[in-house]
Scaffold this motif. Structure first.
Motif, PDB file in Angstrom:
ATOM      1  N   UNK A  12      59.821 -49.310 -10.580  1.00 31.70           N
ATOM      2  CA  UNK A  12      59.530 -47.881 -10.648  1.00 31.70           C
ATOM      3  C   UNK A  12      59.456 -47.283  -9.245  1.00 31.70           C
ATOM      4  N   UNK A  13      59.925 -46.045  -9.125  1.00 30.85           N
ATOM      5  CA  UNK A  13      59.989 -45.419  -7.799  1.00 30.85           C
ATOM      6  C   UNK A  13      58.601 -45.168  -7.230  1.00 30.85           C
ATOM      7  N   UNK A  57      56.500 -41.234 -11.104  1.00 34.14           N
ATOM      8  CA  UNK A  57      55.157 -41.107 -11.687  1.00 34.14           C
ATOM      9  C   UNK A  57      54.194 -41.841 -10.761  1.00 34.14           C
ATOM     10  N   UNK A  58      53.207 -41.151 -10.254  1.00 36.67           N
ATOM     11  CA  UNK A  58      52.297 -41.786  -9.295  1.00 36.67           C
ATOM     12  C   UNK A  58      51.626 -43.010  -9.890  1.00 36.67           C
ATOM     13  N   UNK A  59      51.475 -44.021  -9.107  1.00 38.92           N
ATOM     14  CA  UNK A  59      50.844 -45.261  -9.547  1.00 38.92           C
ATOM     15  C   UNK A  59      49.336 -45.064  -9.683  1.00 38.92           C
ATOM     16  N   UNK A  60      48.887 -45.069 -10.919  1.00 43.17           N
ATOM     17  CA  UNK A  60      47.468 -44.787 -11.184  1.00 43.17           C
ATOM     18  C   UNK A  60      46.569 -45.878 -10.609  1.00 43.17           C
ATOM     19  N   UNK A  61      47.099 -47.067 -10.459  1.00 42.65           N
ATOM     20  CA  UNK A  61      46.296 -48.152  -9.903  1.00 42.65           C
ATOM     21  C   UNK A  61      45.942 -47.839  -8.449  1.00 42.65           C
ATOM     22  N   UNK A  62      46.973 -47.493  -7.707  1.00 40.14           N
ATOM     23  CA  UNK A  62      46.753 -47.191  -6.284  1.00 40.14           C
ATOM     24  C   UNK A  62      45.788 -46.022  -6.147  1.00 40.14           C
ATOM     25  N   UNK A  65      42.313 -47.116  -7.054  1.00 41.00           N
ATOM     26  CA  UNK A  65      41.740 -48.016  -6.052  1.00 41.00           C
ATOM     27  C   UNK A  65      41.122 -47.226  -4.918  1.00 41.00           C
ATOM     28  N   UNK A  70      39.089 -44.170 -12.162  1.00 41.16           N
ATOM     29  CA  UNK A  70      40.328 -44.624 -12.772  1.00 41.16           C
ATOM     30  C   UNK A  70      40.827 -43.680 -13.858  1.00 41.16           C
ATOM     31  N   UNK A  71      39.931 -42.842 -14.372  1.00 40.60           N
ATOM     32  CA  UNK A  71      40.352 -42.000 -15.486  1.00 40.60           C
ATOM     33  C   UNK A  71      40.537 -42.814 -16.756  1.00 40.60           C
ATOM     34  N   UNK A 100      43.427 -36.237 -18.811  1.00 39.11           N
ATOM     35  CA  UNK A 100      44.145 -37.348 -18.210  1.00 39.11           C
ATOM     36  C   UNK A 100      43.333 -38.642 -18.299  1.00 39.11           C
ATOM     37  N   UNK A 101      42.579 -38.762 -19.381  1.00 38.02           N
ATOM     38  CA  UNK A 101      41.798 -39.971 -19.581  1.00 38.02           C
ATOM     39  C   UNK A 101      42.501 -40.880 -20.586  1.00 38.02           C
TER      40      UNK A 101
END
Lengths: 342, 342
Positions: A12-13, A57-62, A65, A70-71, A100-101
């Motif tokens: 993924x980009x 799509x932004x990496x939710x993990x990063x 962190x 975390x939502x 966005x949960x």
DNA sequence: GCCCACTTCGAAAACGATCTCGAAATCCGA
DNA sequence: TCGGATTTCGAGATCGTTTTCGAAGTGGGC
């Protein structure tokens, strides 16, 4: 219309990819995408186009962190197959669905060890909060260990009164049922219900007794017919009841299933419902109540709403608020098994 | 026994904290905890003790960020209240429950936009795979966009035959029901079922017709009685049926609710079940089938097993395997509404 | 006492995004 | 054309973990 970009890479980009394509730095790309910071309009457009092109799509993990949020929310249910967890679960989903949960679903199967295991996993995933939903209303032991995030208990309250519990007012539900029967002109009212080991059964019976007492009346037989929650008990109890107390003109049932059994027996015995005997159920389980003969009046506990409130309270608690426990009344859903006399 | 460590800091402990307490570097601490690399036994013990003391739980976000694997899976259901999603959902939970996989639950409410929205959110959370569970067996359009992770469709197959779909063999289910009735010695068999717009209704009818044809027989009335899935249709259809074809000695019902209606009517008409007329349902919905009079024989679609298989296949696909689609037979659950003649 | 092999450990890079703060570019009036 | 104010941008640190690879420590054989 949506021309898929020719991106043979399966990875993924990332924001770096977007930045490179737009000819800016990652910092600028981040700001452009999130609308933060000072970015020239032309640059922002370039970045957004690049992001769109790569379907970035932004990496939710990063993100999680870094931000510490975390939502995500953990949903611990003790039994998925249980009839009560599902509507509550839907309500919770609804409460968060728009935002966005995301919700982690965990079924502990009523096993404390398993529950502990799930809690550990959820905490390691850094959920922002926990919702614990039960299937009985008997107070349950609170989650073990010191949980570093807010917890909301639904339906099944925590034994610790300091915890946030969102529950159903079963006493009020029992009262509601009786008051409706009284309003229908009935005076000889019996109560057939489930296992007395359930808090819910005792609470509903208490509410019923209180409402009758207010009207200067008592239950037929002077006490509830406790048994089990199923149809066969409804049938058996109705037999006994009609034999011992033929004057009965209304029956308040502790569940819709019991009510179905009662209806069956009354039909067998040739007693017309609702004319000779009114019947009211509890739970408003559509599949059971909505298609019986006659269709069953029942008390609906608004479980979905309960779940939604739990979600909202958890959200508030995550935000730093300190919501208290709440108890919600049910509502009566009128069908043809109860009708005013005359 | 579990003496909570006096850690006033609300921030969850990090590997750095553990390493500091144990007097080693984070690298060593990581290896000690994960059992990787060469670490002296004494050191390992020291680290583990420190971790225990702080009740350290590794941050799954950081781990996922680095490894590219999150150990999470998205579960997209189209309707939570639907009867079919829940057992499947339980099966999926079971399949992963033991391991270290957590499940995101998303209910799209049957709305494609909403579904798209959820998919986007899940991908941004970098789930390792997706499970899509439906509530009708009619093929559904596959998820839009190019999804970079494996997807498994359950119950409701994808319209794209290249996708992995785990479904129920409804044709086989219909066959199963008829074969049982034949084995019970019945020959004049009718089929009352739900909306013909449902693939499930058509498939079951097809299986029934095929099984009858194999025995040189046909359906009473030469075609199924299509209608709706509820009790009232069962009652109405049974009335018609008995009037037009009093020779009927068995009725295959497309759902347990229909069967309940049929039972009611047969009882009203004084036809003994199972002696005069055998009745078999479909779905094996415990609350409906297990407490009727007589208790209802029914076809169980093993939905929970279906869900478990879906979980396993997804797991395999994440691991790089390329599982194909599968179709699972149901099983018959025998109760008293069908009995051999004689 | 010396050298080599082997074990044990730690510094540093990496994952992807966000935020701070300093540098560069731009604009304005004089 | 120049100085200063104001935008606009980017280098780098950061979150917490894993992994690589080189350094240090240990032991043994001669």
């Amino acid at each position: 219309m949506s021309t898929e970009p020719e991106v043979p890479t399966n990875r993924p980009p990332t924001l770096t990819d977007v930045a490179r394509l737009a000819g800016v730095s990652v910092a600028t790309a981040s700001k452009a995408i999130n609308g933060r910071g000072e970015v020239r309009a032309a640059t922002r457009v370039r970045v957004l186009e690049a992001a769109e092109l790569l379907s970035f799509a932004p990496n939710a993990l990063a993100r999680g962190l870094l931000s510490g949020r975390t939502g995500t929310v953990g949903l611990l249910t003790s039994d998925l197959e249980g009839r009560f967890s599902i509507p509550i679960l839907m309500g919770v989903e609804d409460a968060f669905g728009a935002g966005q949960v995301s919700v982690f679903l965990c079924d502990a199967r009523g096993d404390a060890i398993r529950e502990q295991h799930h809690v550990r996993a959820l905490l390691s995933r850094r959920v922002d909060g926990l919702i614990v939903v039960g299937s009985r209303t008997d107070p349950r032991p609170p989650l073990a260990g010191n949980i570093p995030v807010p917890v909301v208990y639904v339906y099944d309250p925590s034994a610790n009164p300091d915890d946030i519990s969102i529950t159903v007012d079963n006493v009020g539900g029992g009262r509601l049922a009786i008051e409706h029967l009284l309003a229908c002109g009935r005076r000889n009212i019996a109560h057939i219900t489930g296992d007395a080991g359930f808090q819910a059964a005792r609470d509903r019976a208490e509410g019923a007794a209180a409402a009758l007492a207010d009207a200067g009346l008592g239950l037929i037989g002077d006490r509830p017919y406790f048994g089990s929650w199923d149809e066969s008990w409804g049938r058996a109890a109705a037999h006994m009841l009609v034999e011992q107390h033929p004057e009965t003109d209304a029956i308040f049932c502790g569940s819709d299933q019991i009510a179905r059994g009662v209806l069956d027996t009354l039909r067998d015995l040739g007693r017309d419902v609702p004319r000779s005997t009114a019947v009211i159920g509890f739970d408003n389980w559509e599949a059971i109540a909505a298609d019986s003969r006659p269709r069953l009046t029942s008390i609906d506990m608004n479980l979905k709403h309960l779940g939604a409130v739990a979600g909202q309270r958890l959200f508030a608690a995550i935000g730093g608020a300190v919501p208290g426990s709440e108890k919600f009344p049910g509502r009566i859903v009128m069908r043809e098994s109860t009708l005013p006399v005359g």
